[in-house]
Design an enzyme around this catalytic site. Structure first.
Site, PDB file in Angstrom:
ATOM      1  N   HIS B 224       3.804  -4.862   5.770  1.00 39.24           N
ATOM      2  CA  HIS B 224       4.201  -3.572   6.370  1.00 39.24           C
ATOM      3  C   HIS B 224       5.096  -3.812   7.594  1.00 39.24           C
ATOM      4  CE1 HIS B 224       1.705  -0.754   4.038  1.00 39.24           C
ATOM      5  NE2 HIS B 224       0.817  -1.703   3.988  1.00 39.24           N
ATOM      6  N   ASP B 287      -3.299  -5.053   6.035  1.00 40.30           N
ATOM      7  CA  ASP B 287      -3.546  -4.528   4.686  1.00 40.30           C
ATOM      8  C   ASP B 287      -2.371  -4.751   3.756  1.00 40.30           C
ATOM      9  OD1 ASP B 287      -2.160  -2.793   6.403  1.00 40.30           O
ATOM     10  OD2 ASP B 287      -2.445  -1.154   4.987  1.00 40.30           O
ATOM     11  N   GLU B 288      -2.672  -4.690   2.473  1.00 40.22           N
ATOM     12  CA  GLU B 288      -1.680  -4.569   1.401  1.00 40.22           C
ATOM     13  C   GLU B 288      -0.547  -5.587   1.439  1.00 40.22           C
ATOM     14  OE1 GLU B 288      -1.872   0.121   0.237  1.00 40.22           O
ATOM     15  OE2 GLU B 288      -0.427  -0.438   1.768  1.00 40.22           O
ATOM     16  N   CYS B 289      -0.875  -6.871   1.444  1.00 39.13           N
ATOM     17  CA  CYS B 289       0.165  -7.884   1.288  1.00 39.13           C
ATOM     18  C   CYS B 289       0.400  -8.114  -0.195  1.00 39.13           C
ATOM     19  CB  CYS B 289      -0.268  -9.193   1.957  1.00 39.13           C
ATOM     20  SG  CYS B 289       0.135  -9.203   3.709  1.00 39.13           S
ATOM     21  N   GLU B 339      -8.907  -6.151   4.439  1.00 38.48           N
ATOM     22  CA  GLU B 339      -8.394  -7.451   4.022  1.00 38.48           C
ATOM     23  C   GLU B 339      -8.605  -8.554   5.055  1.00 38.48           C
ATOM     24  OE1 GLU B 339      -6.956  -4.567   3.590  1.00 38.48           O
ATOM     25  OE2 GLU B 339      -5.564  -4.528   1.901  1.00 38.48           O
TER      26      GLU B 339
END
Lengths: 648, 648
Positions: B224, B287-289, B339
Site C-alpha cells: 500500500h 496488510d495485503e502484500c 498480517e
C-alpha cells in the site's frame, strides 16, 4: 443573479467534466490563485466532479486574462467589469483587474446546470459591469452577537451576488463587540464575553478582500452607546452607573458632547480602530438620539447656552463636526446615518439614508454622497418584491441632476439583529438580499418581479451549496420544537405562515436580549413561497383566467390546509413551544374550508347571501391578525376568492 | 446511545431555561472550561435557549465535580467512568477525571427533550463506564482526501457517542497525506496537492484531545505504498518509475525489505512522525502484500536464500520485526493489521483484526492485545443491526480465558474511502457507527435490535445539530442531479434503494480515484429506513399478525411506489445523471404492483396458480439484482408477500 448588463446568447453549450481546468494569463497574484481554487471547489459542489487545481490540458478549457492589479486596499468605485465568452469548447474571462475576475467567476457558476449531456453552461457572450459602486450588506453584531463563521458564510453569499461592502455594526446599547487594547473595558465590560478579537477582525477583513468585499466598521455614537459606559461611565451625559441594555428600543444614554475628555477618548479610540480597519470609510452611526440625558444635565445645558447651540440637534451637529475632524485626522472619510447631515456637514461625509428616498435626494442635492438603506431593511420581513422595486434613483431621486445622481453611490441591505440569532440570521438575509443585489448591480430597467422570483429560487438553492443555512434551518428547528423526526403537519403549517411585517413583532410579546428565539415565528422564512404562489392562483381564479389545472391545484392546496389541523392538533400540546399554535392551526383550517366553499360557489356561479358574506369577511379579517406572533398568509388569498363570489 | 451501564429512573424532570448554568468544583483545567462552553453551545442548539458561560445563580443548577487530572497525553485504559445524578432541581456530574466529565456531559445532552413544560431531562441516577478501553473510528484519508473540517465534525460525532480513538489512515497507494519535513517528496509528489500540514495535524490532535479522543496515525507498509515511491523510488522493490495509483484494489508495489537503506529511511521518517503524533501507539499497517515485486527481484530472492527466509510471509515477518524495533526505539508501541502477527511477533504489538473473530482470538491466545474491525467495515453498506451484533467476544472470543479476554481491547469502525467523498462520507459513518459505539461501550447483554434502531434515530437527529451532514446531503445531491428544487418523485425512489453490500460495487462499473461520486448510489444512505420499516410490515402480514392499520399502511406504501414511476420518468431523461435510473424506477413500479396483488390475494385467501407464482418469483429475483449500481430494497419484502400467498 444579478442579471448581467449585456448578454448575447448563442447556440449549444460548454460541457464540464473532469478534464476541466483553468489557466491564468496576464497579471496574477495570490488572490487570483485562491479565487481559482475556491471556484473549482464550488464547481465541485455544484457538479460532484473532482477537478485538479491547475489546468491539466494545454490549452486550458477556461482562461482567465487579468489586465493588472487592483488597489492594495479595495477602493470605492474600482473597476469591477468583466467579459465572459463561452463557446462550446472554451471559456474566456477577461477583466481589467482581479475584482472583475471575481465577479465573472460568479456569473459562470450561476450558469451551470444539469442537462441530458451532463453539466453544462450555455454558449453566450456577456459584458457586465455594476450600476452602483457601493452595494452593501450591514450586519448588526451589537444586539445579537454573530460568531465569525456566520460572518464568513455570509461573505460567501455576498460574493455570489456581487455585493462589495460588508458594513459591520459593531457596537450598540446591548453590546460592544471588538477587542480594544486602548480601552479594554469596552469589550471586557460591554460584551458579556461575546466580542471579536483583533486577530479575528483581521481574518474577516482578509476573507472579505479575497472575495472583493470592503469592510466598513460602524461604531454608533453619540447615542446607542450604553455598552461603552459600563467600563467608561465618564463618557456619558448621565450619572450612571450603567448596565448592559437587555431590552430593545431607543434608550436615553448618550455621550457627553460638551467635555473635551470625550474627544480625547474618541481620538485615541478612533486611532486604534482606523488602524485596525483599512477601508477608507469609517461609519460613526449618529442615529436616533432621544436627547433625554442631555436635557437632564445642567452642565450640558450651560454649555449649549454658552456656545449658542439652540437645540439638541445643534448639539449633535457640534458633536458630529468634532468627530468628523477626528476621523479625518486619521485619514478616513466619515460616514453616518441621515441624522449626521446638517447644514454645515462637510461635503465628503457619506450619508446612509434610513429615512427614505427624500432624505437621500436631499443629501445628494446638498453635495454629499449618499446611499439608500430605506427599502432594504431586511429585518422587517417584507417581500423580496418590495425590496426589489425600491430604487435609489426612484421617487425624489429621479428628479436629481446628472451630477447629483452621481453622488448616489448605491445602497445597503440592513440586517438589524433584535430578532435573529446565528441560527436563523441567514434566512432573514437570504435569498431576499440577492434581489437587492440585483437592484444595485443590474440596469435600472431590470424590474420584472416574476423573472426575479424565478431566478431567486435558483440562487437560493445555490447559496445552500455554499454553506448558507437559510433553507435547512427550518427543518432543524421544527424537529427541535416538536421533538419529532418528521413533523409533517407542522411543516405544512410552517409553509403558509410568516412573521409580521415591520415593527409589530415587538408589540405582540415582550422580548429581551436573552428571550429564546426558538418558536415557529423564528423558524419560518420571512416570505412564504407557498402562500405567494397560492396568491397568484387566487388572483387568476378571481379574475376568471385560471385553467382547469390551476383550479384543481388551488383545491388541492386548500384541502391540504383544511385537513391539516386534525393531524396537527394532537401533537401540538406535547411541546411547550408548539402549544401556542393551536388557535392558528384551527384558524387556517377554517379559512381553507371557506376557500373551498368559495371555489364551489364560483364554479357554480352561486352568489352567497350578503349576511353570510359579511360574516365570512369578518372571520377573514380576524384570521389575518397575528396569532402566536405569526400571520396566516392564506387568508388574504381566500379573501380575494370570497370577494370574487360576491362580484359574480 | 451508547446505553449507560446502570440507570435508575426517577419521577419528574429537570427543566432547562435561561437561568441554567454550570459550576465547576474540585480539579479544573482549561479543557474543562472549554468542555463546559461546548456543552452550553450544544444545549443551545438543542433548545434554542441562550446560556451564559458561567453559572449565574449560586449555587449553579448543574455542578461538575472532577476528582483530578487525566494524563497529559491520553492513555489507553484511563478511567472514563462518571456518575450523573439528575433531580428536579439540580444536576450533579461526578467523575474521577476530565475524561469521565466529557462522557457524562454527552449523556446529559442526549437526555434533553421537549415536553409540555419546556425542555427537560428525566430525573435519574446514572452510573456508567465503558466495557472496552479502545473504541475507535478509522478514517481513510489516503484514497480520498478528507479536509480538516470533515475530520473535525466527525470528531464531534465521535465525542457524542463516546468513542475514544481516531485512527487516521494517512497513506496508501493513492495518496500520501502528511507533510514530511524530513522527506518532503512524500507529500509533494505523493498527494496531488492534497495533504495535511504538520500544523493542521497538531490542530486535529488538539481538537481530539479536547474531546477525550486519542489520535493513532497509520502509515501502511511495506505494501500500500505506491505514493511513497514517486518521490523515493529507491524504497521500492521494483524498478519504477512509479505513478500515483488511480485505480482501486491491491497492487504490486512494495518496499524493499532487504536493503539497509530502507530501514535508515524509515527510522528517520518514524522519528519525525512519532514526534508529531504524541499517542503511545503507532500503526504501521502491514496488510495485503501481494508480493509480486519481491518475487520478481533477484536480489530480494538472493537475500531470502542467504537469510533462510523460506517464503514471502517470512520476508514480511523479517520486515515487520525490523520496523517494530525502530518503532520501539522511538518509544512507541507498534500496531498492525492481522498480517503482522507471526510466531515471533513481540507480545506488546497490538493487532487490529480485519479477518474476523478467529484471527482476533488467535492473537489474544498468543499473548498479544488485539481489537476487532471485522464486522465494523462501515464502507461495505451493511445494516446497523449487523454491525451492532458483531461482538469482539462472541464466536471464538467467547472461549477465551479471562486473562486472554482482557487482551481484547475493543474495536474500530473502519471507513475505507474508495466510494466516499467529503460530501457523503458522513452518511457512511453515521448513524451506524453509533451502533458500533454502543457495542463497545455498553454491557455485552445490551443487544435489543429494535431498541437500538429507535435510539439510533434519535442520536442521528442530534448529530445533525452538531454539524454532521449525513442526513442533509441527500437533499442537496438529489437537487443537483435533477436540477429541480424539490424532486419529489426522485426522493420517493431514493428512500427505497441502497448501494449494494460488500465489494460488489467495484464489479458493477469501472471506478477510479477521479470518478465523480455524484449519482443516486452516492446520494442515498447505506441502509434504507423506509425499506426496513416496510420489511417489518411485510413480515407481520406474511405471518398473519398485522393489524388493519398495518395492512392499510402497506397498501399506501405500495401504491405510492407503483404510481411513482409515471411521475418520475419524464424528468429522468433531462439529466445525464438520472437517465440511468429509468429501468430501476420501472422495476420498482412493477414490484409494487405485484405486492398490491399479493395483498389482495392474501386478504381474499386466493392462491395464485403455480405458473403465475413462478413467473412472479422470477421477476422478483431479477428485480433484486443491482440496477444503476443500486438495489431496490422493496423486492425482498414483496417476495415475502408473494411467497405467503402460496403458503396459504
Amino acid at each position: 443573479m444579478p442579471l448581467p448588463a449585456h448578454i448575447v446568447a448563442g447556440q449549444g453549450q460548454f460541457l464540464i467534466d473532469g478534464s476541466f481546468g483553468i489557466g491564468l494569463e496576464g497579471y496574477t497574484e495570490p488572490r487570483l490563485v485562491l479565487a481559482r481554487q475556491r471556484f473549482l471547489d464550488r464547481l465541485s459542489r455544484e457538479t460532484g466532479i473532482f477537478f485538479q487545481g491547475e489546468a491539466q490540458a494545454s490549452p486550458a478549457s477556461f482562461t482567465i486574462k487579468t489586465g493588472g492589479a487592483s488597489n492594495p486596499v479595495q477602493q470605492l468605485g474600482e473597476d469591477e467589469s468583466y467579459r465572459l465568452d463561452i463557446s462550446t469548447t472554451h471559456v474566456q474571462l477577461t477583466a481589467a483587474n482581479p475584482l472583475g475576475v471575481l465577479r465573472g467567476l460568479q456569473t459562470f457558476l450561476q450558469l451551470v446546470k444539469i442537462t441530458p449531456q451532463g453539466f453544462g453552461v450555455p454558449v453566450a457572450a456577456i459584458d457586465d459591469q455594476p450600476r452602483f459602486p457601493w452595494r452593501g450588506l450591514m450586519l448588526d453584531a451589537g444586539r445579537h452577537f454573530m460568531p465569525v463563521p456566520v460572518i464568513e458564510r455570509n461573505l460567501d453569499g455576498m460574493e455570489a451576488v456581487k455585493l462589495n461592502v460588508f458594513h459591520w455594526h459593531l457596537s450598540d446599547n446591548q453590546g460592544f463587540r471588538v477587542e480594544s487594547r486602548q480601552f479594554p473595558l469596552l469589550h471586557e465590560k460591554g460584551s458579556g464575553g461575546l466580542y471579536y478579537t483583533q486577530k479575528q477582525v483581521g481574518e474577516v477583513i482578509q476573507y472579505a478582500r479575497e472575495r472583493g468585499i470592503r469592510v466598513v466598521p460602524e461604531f454608533d455614537m453619540p447615542c446607542h452607546t450604553t455598552s461603552w459606559f459600563i467600563g467608561y461611565p465618564q463618557l456619558a451625559s448621565g450619572a450612571g452607573p450603567y448596565q448592559l441594555e437587555t431590552r430593545w428600543g431607543v434608550f436615553d444614554p448618550a455621550m457627553d458632547p460638551t467635555r473635551e475628555s470625550t474627544y480625547q477618548f474618541l481620538d485615541k479610540f478612533l486611532g486604534e480602530m482606523t488602524a485596525l480597519f483599512p477601508d477608507a470609510y469609517f461609519h460613526i452611526g449618529g442615529d436616533e438620539c432621544n436627547e433625554k440625558e442631555w436635557d437632564a444635565n445642567p452642565q450640558i445645558k450651560a454649555f449649549m447656552t454658552a456656545h449658542g447651540l439652540q437645540n439638541d440637534a445643534a448639539l449633535q451637529s457640534y458633536f458630529t463636526a468634532r468627530v468628523q475632524k477626528l476621523v479625518a485626522g486619521h485619514h478616513k472619510i466619515m460616514e453616518g446615518w441621515d441624522e449626521v447631515l446638517q447644514p454645515d456637514t462637510p461635503h465628503d461625509v457619506v450619508i446612509q439614508s434610513w429615512r427614505g428616498p427624500s432624505a437621500l435626494a436631499e443629501a445628494a442635492r446638498k453635495g454629499n454622497r449618499a446611499m439608500l438603506s430605506a427599502g432594504y431593511y431586511i429585518d422587517l420581513n417584507q417581500s423580496a418584491a418590495e425590496h426589489y422595486l425600491a430604487d435609489p434613483l426612484a421617487g425624489d431621486g429621479a428628479s436629481l441632476t446628472v451630477e447629483q445622481k452621481a453622488r448616489v453611490l448605491g445602497g445597503e441591505a440592513t440586517m438589524w439583529s433584535e430578532f435573529v440569532t446565528p441560527e436563523n440570521v441567514d434566512s432573514r438575509i437570504w435569498p431576499r438580499t440577492a434581489a437587492i443585489a440585483e437592484r444595485l448591480w443590474s440596469p435600472q430597467e431590470t424590474r420584472d418581479v416574476r423573472s426575479m422570483y424565478s431566478r431567486l429560487a435558483i440562487i437560493s438553492r445555490q447559496l445552500e451549496y455554499y454553506g448558507l443555512e437559510h433553507q435547512s434551518f427550518t427543518g432543524l428547528m421544527l424537529r427541535r420544537m416538536s421533538g419529532e423526526d418528521d413533523p409533517e403537519p407542522l411543516k405544512v403549517l410552517a409553509t403558509v405562515v410568516q412573521p409580521p411585517e415591520g415593527y409589530t413583532r415587538g408589540g405582540l410579546k415582550e422580548y429581551h436580549t436573552f428571550t429564546p428565539l426558538n418558536r415557529l415565528v423564528d423558524a419560518v422564512p420571512p416570505e412564504s413561497e407557498t402562500a405567494r404562489k397560492f396568491n397568484d392562483l387566487a388572483k387568476l381564479i378571481a379574475a376568471g383566467k385560471a385553467s382547469p389545472e390551476q383550479w384543481q391545484e388551488a383545491r388541492n392546496w386548500l384541502a391540504l390546509w383544511r385537513d391539516n389541523d386534525a393531524r396537527l392538533q394532537p401533537s401540538l400540546e406535547k411541546s411547550e413551544i408548539t402549544a401556542e399554535l393551536a388557535p392558528l392551526s384551527r384558524s387556517l383550517s377554517q379559512v381553507a374550508a371557506m376557500g373551498l366553499q368559495a371555489l364551489d360557489d364560483l364554479q357554480n356561479h352561486r352568489v352567497a347571501d350578503a349576511t353570510a358574506l359579511q360574516k365570512n369577511l369578518q372571520l377573514l379579517e380576524a384570521a389575518k391578525k397575528p396569532q402566536a406572533v405569526l400571520l396566516d398568509m392564506v387568508s388574504p388569498s381566500v379573501q380575494l376568492l370570497v370577494q370574487a363570489t360576491a362580484a359574480q
